[in-house]
Scaffold this active site. Structure first.
Site, PDB file in Angstrom:
ATOM      1  N   HIS A  83       0.846  -1.201   0.000  1.00  0.00           N
ATOM      2  CA  HIS A  83       0.000   0.000   0.000  1.00  0.00           C
ATOM      3  C   HIS A  83       0.881   1.251   0.000  1.00  0.00           C
ATOM      4  O   HIS A  83       0.692   2.164  -0.819  1.00  0.00           O
ATOM      5  CB  HIS A  83      -0.909  -0.035   1.235  1.00  0.00           C
ATOM      6  CG  HIS A  83      -1.705   1.208   1.454  1.00  0.00           C
ATOM      7  ND1 HIS A  83      -3.067   1.257   1.270  1.00  0.00           N
ATOM      8  CD2 HIS A  83      -1.357   2.462   1.867  1.00  0.00           C
ATOM      9  CE1 HIS A  83      -3.512   2.474   1.539  1.00  0.00           C
ATOM     10  NE2 HIS A  83      -2.489   3.219   1.910  1.00  0.00           N
ATOM     11  N   GLU A  84       1.844   1.293   0.921  1.00  0.00           N
ATOM     12  CA  GLU A  84       2.727   2.462   1.017  1.00  0.00           C
ATOM     13  C   GLU A  84       3.625   2.572  -0.210  1.00  0.00           C
ATOM     14  O   GLU A  84       3.939   3.679  -0.670  1.00  0.00           O
ATOM     15  CB  GLU A  84       3.576   2.377   2.284  1.00  0.00           C
ATOM     16  CG  GLU A  84       2.784   2.381   3.580  1.00  0.00           C
ATOM     17  CD  GLU A  84       1.918   3.622   3.747  1.00  0.00           C
ATOM     18  OE1 GLU A  84       2.272   4.686   3.198  1.00  0.00           O
ATOM     19  OE2 GLU A  84       0.868   3.514   4.415  1.00  0.00           O
ATOM     20  N   HIS A  94       1.870   4.455  -2.932  1.00  0.00           N
ATOM     21  CA  HIS A  94       2.008   5.909  -2.801  1.00  0.00           C
ATOM     22  C   HIS A  94       3.377   6.363  -3.317  1.00  0.00           C
ATOM     23  O   HIS A  94       3.490   7.343  -4.057  1.00  0.00           O
ATOM     24  CB  HIS A  94       1.880   6.324  -1.332  1.00  0.00           C
ATOM     25  CG  HIS A  94       0.511   6.170  -0.761  1.00  0.00           C
ATOM     26  ND1 HIS A  94      -0.616   6.685  -1.354  1.00  0.00           N
ATOM     27  CD2 HIS A  94       0.086   5.566   0.380  1.00  0.00           C
ATOM     28  CE1 HIS A  94      -1.673   6.412  -0.613  1.00  0.00           C
ATOM     29  NE2 HIS A  94      -1.281   5.716   0.437  1.00  0.00           N
ATOM     30  N   ASP A 145      -5.778   8.486   3.588  1.00  0.00           N
ATOM     31  CA  ASP A 145      -5.693   8.875   2.182  1.00  0.00           C
ATOM     32  C   ASP A 145      -6.930   9.639   1.726  1.00  0.00           C
ATOM     33  O   ASP A 145      -6.852  10.520   0.871  1.00  0.00           O
ATOM     34  CB  ASP A 145      -5.498   7.629   1.313  1.00  0.00           C
ATOM     35  CG  ASP A 145      -4.240   6.873   1.669  1.00  0.00           C
ATOM     36  OD1 ASP A 145      -3.249   7.522   2.050  1.00  0.00           O
ATOM     37  OD2 ASP A 145      -4.233   5.634   1.576  1.00  0.00           O
TER      38      ASP A 145
END
Length: 368
Positions: free
Chosen positions: A60-61, A64, A166
């Site tokens: 997930h990170e 980004h 987010d």
């Protein structure tokens, strides 16, 4: 990188770390599972599930980080903690469309993982009732089924329109398409704090302490985000020379800590350069080191025994914002300001804060 973190390696050139609090979570899950089932296999499966879940958080990170890289914004590092993961981007995109893409990239990763688990049949299965001639999709009762549910929950939770999730950045990006960035941030932060109030009341109503912690975290984060953006925009066109301290004392290396304490009491200066004049500084004696030195060494000890060696140098005409960030991130007491090869002042966070307060007061007077 957060303090007390263990470096695990690099992914796509980005260092990633494990915070020590994560180890507490592993130990807690292991002990709780063992206490509930008394089965080492069950306890091991629970730990594997947590590791898999945090693998999804890392992805997930990374979503980004790679989306930000597309717009030329590097990521300093990624840290996994007990509350989730943090990707430290060097800066947030100021183009609303770019910020929207970067913010959505993380939840999009969770969506992709969930879809893979669904369509591969690893997370769900189809059960058919031949008597009623109907079929239904049910979650697999195992780690992969739970991982599917967790990814869906992560995606939904992260899309709540409140900082630091987010969804808060998505909301800010959408608002910034119709208004200026600071106003969009203030509006998004206010909406986020309304959600924090809602989380708080819900936590009290259902007796869930975790929701109260989430409410507090969201409230503080929303306020901090609004403050940081206001500060960034207030300082973006300000030079170091406008914020520097020009009337300051340089203590000679032969000065004692007692003499430094007298200077501290006599004026408003908190941090003292040490050297043979402004152009020959060899170190800095911050107030904290002065007080520590007085307690440990006594007032007759020399300032050189308690000082921090060296001092960072910045140019008077340089932009204030990068220097201010460096002061904060590296815990520096002050920086030496030079112009045309000569020392002309000191830059401290205290003086920057005073400049910001003066500018805010002047701005308020113009609106009257």
């Amino acid at each position: 990188m957060f303090s007390w973190s263990i470096k695990l390696g690099r992914i796509f050139g980005i260092p990633f770390y494990l915070h020590w609090t994560f180890l507490i979570l592993i130990a807690f899950v292991l002990l709780q599972s063992w206490a509930a089932h008394g089965d080492l296999r069950e306890a091991f499966q629970a730990v594997v599930f947590i590791l898999s879940l945090f693998g999804c958080v890392l992805l997930h990170e990374l979503g980004h980080a790679l989306a930000a890289r597309r717009y030329g914004i590097p990521t300093e590092d990624i840290t996994l903690m007990i509350i989730g993961g943090v990707a430290r981007l060097r800066k947030m995109p100021e183009n609303p469309l770019h910020e929207l893409v970067v913010a959505l990239a993380g939840p999009a990763v969770n969506l992709v993982i969930a879809l893979v688990l669904i369509f591969s049949g690893l997370g769900v299965r189809i059960e058919r009732d031949d008597h009623l001639h109907v079929s239904e999709i049910v979650f697999n009762n195992g780690p992969l089924g739970y991982l599917l549910i967790a990814n869906v929950m992560l995606m939904i939770f992260n899309l709540i329109p409140a900082f630091p999730m987010d969804g808060g950045r998505v909301l800010r990006a959408l608002l910034a398409m119709t208004m200026d960035y600071p106003k969009a941030t203030r509006t998004a932060a206010s909406i986020g704090q309304l959600f924090a109030i809602g989380f708080g009341f819900l936590g009290l109503y259902v007796g869930a302490p975790l929701l109260l912690l989430v409410a507090l975290f969201v409230w503080i984060s929303a306020g901090a985000e609004a403050y940081q953006v206001e500060e960034r925009y207030a300082t973006r066109d300000v030079s170091i020379g406008e914020a520097m301290l020009t009337d300051f004392v340089v203590l000679p290396p032969s000065a004692t800590l007692g003499e430094a304490a007298e200077q501290l009491l006599a004026g408003s200066q908190q941090d003292f350069p040490i050297g043979h004049g402004p152009d020959a500084i060899v170190g800095v004696l911050p107030r904290s080191r002065l007080l520590e030195g007085l307690a440990r060494l006594g007032p007759r000890a020399l300032v050189t025994e308690a000082m921090t060696p060296g001092i960072e140098v910045v140019e008077m005409n340089g932009p204030l914002l990068p220097a201010m960030n460096r002061l904060r991130e590296h815990g520096l007491a002050c920086m030496q300001v030079r112009h045309q090869g000569r020392s002309v002042g000191l830059l401290t966070l205290e003086n920057i804060a005073e400049l910001m307060m003066i500018r805010a007061a002047l701005e308020a007077s113009r609106r009257i």
